[in-house]
Design a protein around this motif. Structure first.
Motif, PDB file in Angstrom:
ATOM      1  N   TYR A 131      -0.976  -7.394  -5.291  1.00 59.36           N
ATOM      2  CA  TYR A 131      -1.081  -6.202  -5.773  1.00 59.36           C
ATOM      3  C   TYR A 131      -0.542  -5.047  -5.217  1.00 59.36           C
ATOM      4  O   TYR A 131      -0.253  -5.111  -3.993  1.00 59.36           O
ATOM      5  CB  TYR A 131      -2.887  -5.772  -5.931  1.00 59.36           C
ATOM      6  N   VAL A 132      -0.586  -3.864  -5.658  1.00 66.14           N
ATOM      7  CA  VAL A 132       0.111  -2.802  -5.320  1.00 66.14           C
ATOM      8  C   VAL A 132      -1.271  -1.749  -5.252  1.00 66.14           C
ATOM      9  O   VAL A 132      -1.811  -1.386  -6.241  1.00 66.14           O
ATOM     10  CB  VAL A 132       1.148  -1.946  -5.841  1.00 66.14           C
ATOM     11  N   TYR A 133      -1.555  -1.014  -4.067  1.00 63.77           N
ATOM     12  CA  TYR A 133      -2.728  -0.188  -3.915  1.00 63.77           C
ATOM     13  C   TYR A 133      -2.337   1.463  -3.658  1.00 63.77           C
ATOM     14  O   TYR A 133      -1.326   1.643  -3.031  1.00 63.77           O
ATOM     15  CB  TYR A 133      -3.576  -0.613  -2.496  1.00 63.77           C
ATOM     16  N   LEU A 134      -2.864   2.001  -4.625  1.00 66.34           N
ATOM     17  CA  LEU A 134      -2.559   3.865  -4.471  1.00 66.34           C
ATOM     18  C   LEU A 134      -3.920   4.300  -4.616  1.00 66.34           C
ATOM     19  O   LEU A 134      -4.859   3.902  -5.299  1.00 66.34           O
ATOM     20  CB  LEU A 134      -1.397   3.915  -5.258  1.00 66.34           C
ATOM     21  N   THR A 135      -3.588   5.597  -4.076  1.00 66.69           N
ATOM     22  CA  THR A 135      -4.685   6.559  -4.370  1.00 66.69           C
ATOM     23  C   THR A 135      -4.491   7.693  -5.343  1.00 66.69           C
ATOM     24  O   THR A 135      -3.383   8.354  -4.935  1.00 66.69           O
ATOM     25  CB  THR A 135      -5.252   7.197  -3.089  1.00 66.69           C
ATOM     26  N   THR A 136      -4.983   7.699  -6.462  1.00 67.52           N
ATOM     27  CA  THR A 136      -4.090   8.583  -7.367  1.00 67.52           C
ATOM     28  C   THR A 136      -4.267  10.086  -7.338  1.00 67.52           C
ATOM     29  O   THR A 136      -3.557  10.757  -7.457  1.00 67.52           O
ATOM     30  CB  THR A 136      -4.778   8.334  -8.818  1.00 67.52           C
ATOM     31  N   ASN A 137      -5.491  10.372  -6.534  1.00 67.67           N
ATOM     32  CA  ASN A 137      -5.595  11.737  -6.144  1.00 67.67           C
ATOM     33  C   ASN A 137      -6.279  11.732  -4.784  1.00 67.67           C
ATOM     34  O   ASN A 137      -7.429  11.120  -4.663  1.00 67.67           O
ATOM     35  CB  ASN A 137      -6.469  12.617  -7.135  1.00 67.67           C
ATOM     36  N   GLU A 138      -5.550  12.489  -3.820  1.00 67.35           N
ATOM     37  CA  GLU A 138      -6.077  12.617  -2.494  1.00 67.35           C
ATOM     38  C   GLU A 138      -6.984  13.749  -2.352  1.00 67.35           C
ATOM     39  O   GLU A 138      -6.560  14.920  -2.184  1.00 67.35           O
ATOM     40  CB  GLU A 138      -5.011  12.395  -1.508  1.00 67.35           C
ATOM     41  N   THR A 139      -8.203  13.671  -2.270  1.00 61.23           N
ATOM     42  CA  THR A 139      -9.225  14.654  -2.321  1.00 61.23           C
ATOM     43  C   THR A 139      -8.973  15.671  -1.123  1.00 61.23           C
ATOM     44  O   THR A 139      -9.201  16.915  -1.139  1.00 61.23           O
ATOM     45  CB  THR A 139     -10.691  14.352  -2.111  1.00 61.23           C
ATOM     46  N   TRP A 176      -7.642   8.932   2.442  1.00 60.40           N
ATOM     47  CA  TRP A 176      -8.212   7.759   1.651  1.00 60.40           C
ATOM     48  C   TRP A 176      -7.510   6.649   1.805  1.00 60.40           C
ATOM     49  O   TRP A 176      -8.130   5.503   2.319  1.00 60.40           O
ATOM     50  CB  TRP A 176      -8.854   8.252   0.403  1.00 60.40           C
ATOM     51  N   GLY A 177      -6.201   7.052   1.475  1.00 64.20           N
ATOM     52  CA  GLY A 177      -5.118   5.629   1.511  1.00 64.20           C
ATOM     53  C   GLY A 177      -5.099   5.020   2.953  1.00 64.20           C
ATOM     54  O   GLY A 177      -5.081   3.772   3.060  1.00 64.20           O
ATOM     55  N   THR A 178      -5.116   6.089   4.005  1.00 57.26           N
ATOM     56  CA  THR A 178      -5.120   5.440   5.376  1.00 57.26           C
ATOM     57  C   THR A 178      -6.268   4.674   5.588  1.00 57.26           C
ATOM     58  O   THR A 178      -6.198   3.767   6.527  1.00 57.26           O
ATOM     59  CB  THR A 178      -5.087   6.640   6.329  1.00 57.26           C
ATOM     60  N   LYS A 179      -7.336   5.174   5.213  1.00 58.06           N
ATOM     61  CA  LYS A 179      -8.757   4.298   5.566  1.00 58.06           C
ATOM     62  C   LYS A 179      -8.765   3.100   4.744  1.00 58.06           C
ATOM     63  O   LYS A 179      -9.319   1.911   5.329  1.00 58.06           O
ATOM     64  CB  LYS A 179     -10.030   5.100   5.084  1.00 58.06           C
ATOM     65  N   ALA A 180      -7.969   3.003   3.618  1.00 52.98           N
ATOM     66  CA  ALA A 180      -8.193   1.683   2.755  1.00 52.98           C
ATOM     67  C   ALA A 180      -7.546   0.652   3.303  1.00 52.98           C
ATOM     68  O   ALA A 180      -7.627  -0.348   3.321  1.00 52.98           O
ATOM     69  CB  ALA A 180      -7.816   2.211   1.394  1.00 52.98           C
ATOM     70  N   ILE A 181      -6.060   0.977   4.000  1.00 52.05           N
ATOM     71  CA  ILE A 181      -5.167   0.043   4.460  1.00 52.05           C
ATOM     72  C   ILE A 181      -5.866  -0.426   5.814  1.00 52.05           C
ATOM     73  O   ILE A 181      -5.710  -1.681   6.119  1.00 52.05           O
ATOM     74  CB  ILE A 181      -3.706   0.585   4.679  1.00 52.05           C
ATOM     75  N   ARG A 182      -6.488   0.406   6.479  1.00 51.58           N
ATOM     76  CA  ARG A 182      -7.177  -0.084   7.540  1.00 51.58           C
ATOM     77  C   ARG A 182      -8.398  -1.191   7.333  1.00 51.58           C
ATOM     78  O   ARG A 182      -8.524  -2.310   8.042  1.00 51.58           O
ATOM     79  CB  ARG A 182      -7.911   1.244   8.479  1.00 51.58           C
ATOM     80  N   GLU A 183      -9.040  -1.116   6.327  1.00 47.12           N
ATOM     81  CA  GLU A 183      -9.864  -2.122   5.904  1.00 47.12           C
ATOM     82  C   GLU A 183      -9.183  -3.335   5.452  1.00 47.12           C
ATOM     83  O   GLU A 183      -9.463  -4.438   5.801  1.00 47.12           O
ATOM     84  CB  GLU A 183     -10.979  -1.522   4.632  1.00 47.12           C
ATOM     85  N   TYR A 241       0.831  -1.178   0.160  1.00 44.16           N
ATOM     86  CA  TYR A 241      -0.008   0.063   0.075  1.00 44.16           C
ATOM     87  C   TYR A 241       0.863   1.203  -0.049  1.00 44.16           C
ATOM     88  O   TYR A 241       1.736   1.325   1.107  1.00 44.16           O
ATOM     89  CB  TYR A 241      -0.985  -0.101   1.397  1.00 44.16           C
ATOM     90  N   ILE A 242       0.624   2.170  -0.870  1.00 37.55           N
ATOM     91  CA  ILE A 242       1.240   3.287  -1.043  1.00 37.55           C
ATOM     92  C   ILE A 242       0.017   4.545  -0.172  1.00 37.55           C
ATOM     93  O   ILE A 242      -0.758   4.845  -0.827  1.00 37.55           O
ATOM     94  CB  ILE A 242       1.366   3.710  -2.479  1.00 37.55           C
ATOM     95  N   ILE A 243       0.703   4.889   0.741  1.00 40.41           N
ATOM     96  CA  ILE A 243      -0.542   5.817   1.514  1.00 40.41           C
ATOM     97  C   ILE A 243       0.189   7.338   1.503  1.00 40.41           C
ATOM     98  O   ILE A 243       1.278   7.993   1.902  1.00 40.41           O
ATOM     99  CB  ILE A 243      -0.047   5.330   3.008  1.00 40.41           C
ATOM    100  N   THR A 244      -0.759   8.164   0.778  1.00 41.07           N
ATOM    101  CA  THR A 244      -0.465   9.478   0.408  1.00 41.07           C
ATOM    102  C   THR A 244      -1.607  10.608   1.197  1.00 41.07           C
ATOM    103  O   THR A 244      -1.527  11.638   0.490  1.00 41.07           O
ATOM    104  CB  THR A 244      -0.439   9.782  -0.883  1.00 41.07           C
ATOM    105  N   GLY A 245      -2.438   9.915   1.919  1.00 40.76           N
ATOM    106  CA  GLY A 245      -3.393  10.853   2.443  1.00 40.76           C
ATOM    107  C   GLY A 245      -4.322  10.089   3.091  1.00 40.76           C
ATOM    108  O   GLY A 245      -4.320   8.842   3.430  1.00 40.76           O
TER     109      GLY A 245
END
Length: 374
Positions: A161-169, A119-126, A113-117
């Motif tokens: 897989y590699v997970y990323l958020t392309t744009n952190e709202t 929403w990425g933080t929420k995604a990795i928690r799930e 997981y690539i954490i850039t904000g």
């Protein structure tokens, strides 16, 4: 200093006059006005179907045409073929935070997981509820003021897989390159989907809540590649199994949001596709970032090179003025400019349907406000 900025009479603000304001909301966001007017005309009776589009059967020929057209528009905009399955699901991006690992994070494997904000933080928690995940890169220690250089990502070549958020709202940063890695990419593209051309060679699955650039809230667009789908686990809950939705329309879809997605994606095709809208979006963003940097009255919260083209986040040097700035902006027809409640400040979401004159109006207000309060 005068506390007012060309202050309109409180009884004659654009909102009080019932005018359409410039909507800078992060979502639900502005829609192209012509699509709203088209829907208005069709609302009582849709295309000789004898009822509103919100009343027709999801098994009807009329609805079949809507969904298939929306699907084909998306494929055409992204220049992809039938190897990509375009699904219209529910539950928002937040559901995908769990559904993606549920389908693709194997029992004995792991995901990067690539954490850039936020929403990425929420995604990795799930994802951690499902299996083993690795934080391959994060800029949390720097308050997500930039995205990490892909050269510094600590990736496992054997990852599922590699997970990323392309744009952190929320945080206002964006990954602008589409990487090709050893493992397939799963991407939350909610805040930038169909705002620019994408090279999908490195992706296995992409999802996006429609309510930023593509339609109203209520439908989540999911693109999953046939090759990646072969990695899907078996024995999953029916509704959370991507295979269920690839095979058939299993349940009643959110018909009205999909109907609007068809209109918005057709609008994008008609104006020249993703190359055309990308040129407009880059111009809007450049104007606004240039204005922020014009003086020290405002400052950007994201490092240059990582700044979002969609969500421009900034602050006033005098933080005590921010509430007044937001209040007076709304009185001038500039709505929903407040930053996310977790970070504060100002956020101008300038998605596809934000007209360039809306950005010009914001810049003019910023000029006037600075002149009054410097």
């Amino acid at each position: 200093m005068d506390d007012d900025v060309a202050q309109p009479d409180a009884k004659s603000t654009p909102a009080d006059r019932g005018e359409r304001l410039y909507n800078f909301s992060a979502g639900p966001a502005a829609l192209p006005e012509e699509t709203l007017l088209e829907a208005k005309e069709e609302l009582p009776v849709y295309d000789h179907a004898g009822a509103s589009v919100m009343e027709i059967s999801h098994r009807s020929a009329a609805y079949d045409k809507i969904e298939e057209a929306a699907r084909e528009h998306i494929k055409s905009l992204l220049d992809i073929g039938d190897e990509w399955n375009v699904l219209f699901l529910q539950g928002g991006a937040s559901m995908q935070f769990y559904q993606a690992p549920l389908n693709f994070l194997s029992e004995d494997g792991s995901a990067d997981y690539i954490i850039t904000g936020r929403w990425g933080t929420k995604a990795i928690r799930e994802a951690r509820l499902v299996g083993d995940v690795n934080v391959a890169a994060s800029t949390e220690d720097d308050d997500f003021t930039h995205v990490p250089d892909p050269a510094d990502w600590d990736l496992n070549p054997e990852a599922d897989y590699v997970y990323l958020t392309t744009n952190e709202t929320v945080n206002g940063n964006q990954i602008t390159q589409d990487p090709v890695l050893d493992a397939p990419i799963v991407a939350d593209a909610s805040s930038e989907f169909l705002s620019r051309p994408m090279d999908l060679d490195g992706y296995g699955l992409i999802f996006a809540g429609a309510q930023k650039n593509v339609g109203p809230a209520g439908v989540t667009i999911v693109l999953v590649h046939d090759d990646f789908l072969e990695q899907k686990k078996d024995g999953l809950p029916t509704m959370l199994d991507y295979g269920t939705h690839v095979r058939k329309r299993f349940n009643t879809p959110p018909i009205f949001p999909i109907y609007m997605v068809e209109k918005v994606t057709r609008w994008l095709l008609n104006i020249g596709g993703l190359d055309a809208i990308h040129a407009v979006n880059k111009r809007k963003a450049r104007k606004l970032y240039d204005r922020i940097e014009q003086s020290d009255f405002y400052y950007c919260t994201v490092d240059e090179g990582s700044r979002s083209m969609m969500n421009v986040t900034f602050r006033l040097q005098d933080a005590d003025l921010e509430d007044l700035f937001l209040k007076q902006a709304e009185q001038h027809g500039l709505m929903d400019l407040a930053g996310h409640r977790t970070v504060g400040g100002v956020r101008a979401s300038i998605y596809n349907a934000m007209p360039e004159e809306g950005v010009d109006a914001l810049i003019q207000f910023m000029d006037e406000f600075e002149q009054a309060h410097r």
